[in-house]
Motif scaffolding. Structure first.
Motif, PDB file in Angstrom:
ATOM      1  N   ALA A 223       0.836  -1.200   0.000  1.00 60.54           N
ATOM      2  CA  ALA A 223       0.000   0.000   0.000  1.00 60.54           C
ATOM      3  C   ALA A 223       0.872   1.251   0.000  1.00 60.54           C
ATOM      4  N   MET A 224       1.990   1.219   0.763  1.00 55.05           N
ATOM      5  CA  MET A 224       2.878   2.386   0.806  1.00 55.05           C
ATOM      6  C   MET A 224       3.542   2.621  -0.546  1.00 55.05           C
ATOM      7  N   TYR A 225       3.998   1.539  -1.184  1.00 61.88           N
ATOM      8  CA  TYR A 225       4.601   1.691  -2.509  1.00 61.88           C
ATOM      9  C   TYR A 225       3.589   2.253  -3.509  1.00 61.88           C
ATOM     10  N   VAL A 226       2.394   1.653  -3.521  1.00 61.89           N
ATOM     11  CA  VAL A 226       1.387   2.084  -4.496  1.00 61.89           C
ATOM     12  C   VAL A 226       1.029   3.549  -4.262  1.00 61.89           C
ATOM     13  N   ALA A 227       0.848   3.921  -2.966  1.00 59.62           N
ATOM     14  CA  ALA A 227       0.489   5.307  -2.660  1.00 59.62           C
ATOM     15  C   ALA A 227       1.585   6.262  -3.123  1.00 59.62           C
ATOM     16  N   THR A 228       2.855   5.899  -2.855  1.00 58.46           N
ATOM     17  CA  THR A 228       3.956   6.755  -3.298  1.00 58.46           C
ATOM     18  C   THR A 228       3.953   6.891  -4.815  1.00 58.46           C
ATOM     19  N   GLY A 229       3.753   5.754  -5.502  1.00 59.89           N
ATOM     20  CA  GLY A 229       3.727   5.783  -6.967  1.00 59.89           C
ATOM     21  C   GLY A 229       2.618   6.679  -7.487  1.00 59.89           C
ATOM     22  N   LEU A 230       1.429   6.561  -6.887  1.00 58.79           N
ATOM     23  CA  LEU A 230       0.304   7.384  -7.340  1.00 58.79           C
ATOM     24  C   LEU A 230       0.584   8.856  -7.095  1.00 58.79           C
ATOM     25  N   LEU A 231       1.236   9.146  -5.940  1.00 52.65           N
ATOM     26  CA  LEU A 231       1.588  10.527  -5.612  1.00 52.65           C
ATOM     27  C   LEU A 231       2.533  11.112  -6.672  1.00 52.65           C
ATOM     28  N   ILE A 232       3.559  10.318  -7.033  1.00 49.83           N
ATOM     29  CA  ILE A 232       4.513  10.783  -8.049  1.00 49.83           C
ATOM     30  C   ILE A 232       3.799  10.977  -9.383  1.00 49.83           C
ATOM     31  N   ALA A 233       2.928  10.007  -9.727  1.00 46.71           N
ATOM     32  CA  ALA A 233       2.212  10.096 -11.002  1.00 46.71           C
ATOM     33  C   ALA A 233       1.346  11.352 -11.037  1.00 46.71           C
ATOM     34  N   TRP A 234       0.709  11.648  -9.893  1.00 48.38           N
ATOM     35  CA  TRP A 234      -0.156  12.817  -9.837  1.00 48.38           C
ATOM     36  C   TRP A 234       0.672  14.098 -10.002  1.00 48.38           C
ATOM     37  N   ALA A 235       1.796  14.177  -9.263  1.00 38.01           N
ATOM     38  CA  ALA A 235       2.652  15.358  -9.378  1.00 38.01           C
ATOM     39  C   ALA A 235       3.182  15.486 -10.797  1.00 38.01           C
ATOM     40  N   GLY A 236       3.542  14.330 -11.390  1.00 41.30           N
ATOM     41  CA  GLY A 236       4.071  14.349 -12.752  1.00 41.30           C
ATOM     42  C   GLY A 236       3.060  14.875 -13.743  1.00 41.30           C
ATOM     43  N   SER A 237       1.781  14.437 -13.605  1.00 41.55           N
ATOM     44  CA  SER A 237       0.808  14.875 -14.606  1.00 41.55           C
ATOM     45  C   SER A 237       0.456  16.340 -14.395  1.00 41.55           C
ATOM     46  N   ALA A 238       0.523  16.819 -13.122  1.00 44.42           N
ATOM     47  CA  ALA A 238       0.306  18.247 -12.885  1.00 44.42           C
ATOM     48  C   ALA A 238       1.401  19.072 -13.560  1.00 44.42           C
ATOM     49  N   LEU A 239       2.655  18.588 -13.418  1.00 48.43           N
ATOM     50  CA  LEU A 239       3.792  19.283 -14.032  1.00 48.43           C
ATOM     51  C   LEU A 239       3.696  19.218 -15.555  1.00 48.43           C
ATOM     52  N   GLU A 240       3.280  18.045 -16.035  1.00 54.04           N
ATOM     53  CA  GLU A 240       3.147  17.843 -17.480  1.00 54.04           C
ATOM     54  C   GLU A 240       2.170  18.854 -18.083  1.00 54.04           C
ATOM     55  N   LYS A 241       1.061  19.097 -17.357  1.00 51.55           N
ATOM     56  CA  LYS A 241       0.069  20.030 -17.873  1.00 51.55           C
ATOM     57  C   LYS A 241       0.652  21.426 -18.013  1.00 51.55           C
ATOM     58  N   LYS A 242       1.523  21.790 -17.049  1.00 54.80           N
ATOM     59  CA  LYS A 242       2.126  23.128 -17.098  1.00 54.80           C
ATOM     60  C   LYS A 242       3.207  23.218 -18.158  1.00 54.80           C
ATOM     61  N   ALA A 243       3.988  22.122 -18.306  1.00 55.92           N
ATOM     62  CA  ALA A 243       5.193  22.202 -19.122  1.00 55.92           C
ATOM     63  C   ALA A 243       4.957  21.831 -20.572  1.00 55.92           C
ATOM     64  N   ARG A 244       3.850  21.145 -20.839  1.00 62.72           N
ATOM     65  CA  ARG A 244       3.649  20.600 -22.176  1.00 62.72           C
ATOM     66  C   ARG A 244       3.722  21.685 -23.257  1.00 62.72           C
ATOM     67  N   ILE A 245       4.376  21.330 -24.351  1.00 65.23           N
ATOM     68  CA  ILE A 245       4.427  22.250 -25.477  1.00 65.23           C
ATOM     69  C   ILE A 245       3.424  21.762 -26.509  1.00 65.23           C
ATOM     70  N   LEU A 246       2.444  22.594 -26.845  1.00 62.77           N
ATOM     71  CA  LEU A 246       1.479  22.191 -27.842  1.00 62.77           C
ATOM     72  C   LEU A 246       2.011  22.533 -29.212  1.00 62.77           C
ATOM     73  N   ARG A 247       2.179  21.509 -30.024  1.00 60.60           N
ATOM     74  CA  ARG A 247       2.666  21.766 -31.388  1.00 60.60           C
ATOM     75  C   ARG A 247       1.539  21.557 -32.372  1.00 60.60           C
TER      76      ARG A 247
END
Lengths: 266, 220
Positions: B196-220
């Motif tokens: 459960a701790m591993y999965v929660a950490t993974g989901l947390l990273i995934a969530w932070a990553g997709s938040a960052l992705e939304k900000k950083a993404r370059i629309l071509r």
């Protein structure tokens, strides 16, 4: 294919720049050679170049033993890949199902297996399952956990492929009167497979890497056989170097194959 | 559920420490691994064939070697070459090397998404290659690789489990589960908590990553 970016960046050097580049290249080569010489010298001074550490590599028995290990690796990896491809399909069918009762457990299983280290699953099969009365062979103690965690990743790869198939394909197939199963297995899935074959082959690299944990459960794969060789000849550095090289070669070959499959489709 | 409650009463603090150690190992190997990967990527752009060859070999080796094999080599074989590295730095070094190779690989594909015209435009403005790399190439490449880097960070977090393979003074999650499973009958509950701790950490990273992705993404 357009020119690689670095060729545009340094595309038309002036004569002076060309001389500088050549000079720096020579210096870089010299530094790298010095580095290699330093490593060789370290081997020499630590006595690791002594004949007794390397002589047994001239014996065919050594290589037969390592080949047996590699065969064990392949046996485990191939079975894990086969199970993962099948179980992954079951999981993705569950995840894409309309029924919530099917969809939620499948999603939960995927997230759980994907988010847990393979090594932890191996420990469960190795330490925990025997205590509740389930005794697996060493082969399955290694192969089953790898299959499970790979299946979850493969399910996500399948899903990406299925979602990449244009929606019109499904609509067209349905309007022809195909059943849902026919739509998926005859129309959508074969097309999805073509998109994801490179990703699936690349996943095989991770499977091969995971089989390295075979020594944890003393299953006779390459790493475990390397440990046996080391126990016999006390030659840690040479054996681990050779084994690491073998792993690199196998995985590099798989990576290259996946890149070639990733070439133009049409 | 009763099993888990009893387990947490006995080992609660140990699990907290193990989770913290897992996080610590992840961060300590990701940051230098990422920076090293950026350096390797930039050096591979330079028009120096010997350097390119050596760095390509570096990337291919550390991308394809199993992390355990590398860790075991560093911990058990290097002392025979009179290079002794402590257990914790060995784990971090292993993970950082592997991370740097994957970072370099992803950044390279990130760079390949940049249209050549950008470089030509910068050159025609009179910019030096050094300047182009730092202001045109790297920013775009970094923004293009947020998603693969998120997956890499999750994979790296899961790979910290291989710290259980060396006699480590502290215990991260996998080592703790293996200890509890050997000492007591609470293995299954311990596994459930750690997973459960591993999965929660993974989901947390995934969530932070997709938040960052939304900000950083370059629309071509």
């Amino acid at each position: 294919m357009s020119r690689p970016l670095q060729d545009i960046l340094f595309g038309a050097p002036s004569p002076r720049a060309r001389t500088v580049t050549r000079g720096v290249s020579a210096i870089a080569a010299a530094v790298l050679l010095l580095l290699a010489a330093g490593v060789a010298l370290r081997f020499q001074s630590a006595g690791q170049l002594d004949a007794r550490f390397w002589a047994f590599f001239a014996w065919p028995t050594t290589w037969t033993f390592l080949a047996q290990g590699l065969l064990g690796t392949v046996a485990s990896a191939a079975m894990a890949a086969a199970i993962a491809l099948t179980l992954g399909l079951v999981l993705v069918l569950g995840r894409l199902a309309r029924l919530r009762l099917v969809r939620w457990p499948s999603s939960a299983a995927i997230e759980f297996l994907r988010g847990t280290p393979t090594l932890l699953l191996i420990y469960v099969c190795f330490l925990v399952l025997p205590s509740v009365g389930i005794k697996l062979s060493t082969y399955w103690m290694l192969t089953l956990p790898i299959s499970l965690s790979t299946a979850a990743v493969v399910a996500e790869v399948y899903r990406a492929g299925v979602l990449a198939v244009p929606r019109g394909q499904t609509d067209a197939a349905r309007s022809l009167g195909l059943t849902e199963a026919q739509v998926f297995f005859l129309v959508v899935f074969p097309q999805a497979l073509r998109y994801i074959v490179p990703a699936l082959v690349a996943q095989l690299v991770i499977v091969v890497k995971d089989t390295t944990f075979g020594y944890v459960v003393t299953y006779g794969e390459l790493m475990q056989n390397a440990k046996v060789l080391i126990a016999n000849y006390h030659a840690l550095v040479p054996v681990y170097l050779v084994v690491a090289l073998l792993y690199c070669l196998v995985n590099y070959a798989i990576s290259r194959a996946s890149q070639r499959l990733g070439g133009p489709m049409h | 559920m009763g099993d888990i409650a009893r387990l947490l009463a006995d080992y609660g603090p140990a699990f907290g420490q193990a989770l913290l150690l897992t996080w610590k190992l992840t961060v300590l190997s990701f940051v230098p691994g990422f920076l090293l990967g950026v350096v390797v990527t930039v050096l591979r752009l330079l028009p120096l064939p010997p350097l390119r060859l050596a760095l390509t070999a570096y990337v291919e080796i550390f991308r394809n070697i199993p992390s355990v094999a590398l860790l075991i080599f560093i911990v058990f074989a290097l002392p025979d070459l009179d290079v002794v590295i402590d257990y914790e730095p060995s784990v971090i070094l292993t993970l950082a090397l592997v991370c740097s190779a994957f970072t370099a690989d992803y950044l390279r594909s990130g760079i390949n998404t940049i249209p050549g015209g950008h470089i030509e435009a910068a050159l025609s403005l009179g910019m030096r290659p050094r300047h182009i790399i730092s202001t045109v190439i790297l920013p775009q490449a970094l923004r293009a690789v947020v998603q693969p880097m998120t997956s890499l960070l999750i994979a790296l977090m899961l790979s910290t489990s291989l710290a259980s393979q060396v006699p480590f003074p502290g215990r991260e999650l996998t080592a703790l589960v293996s200890k509890i499973a050997t000492d007591s009958a609470a293995g299954m509950a311990a596994f459930a908590v750690a997973a459960a701790m591993y999965v929660a950490t993974g989901l947390l990273i995934a969530w932070a990553g997709s938040a960052l992705e939304k900000k950083a993404r370059i629309l071509r």
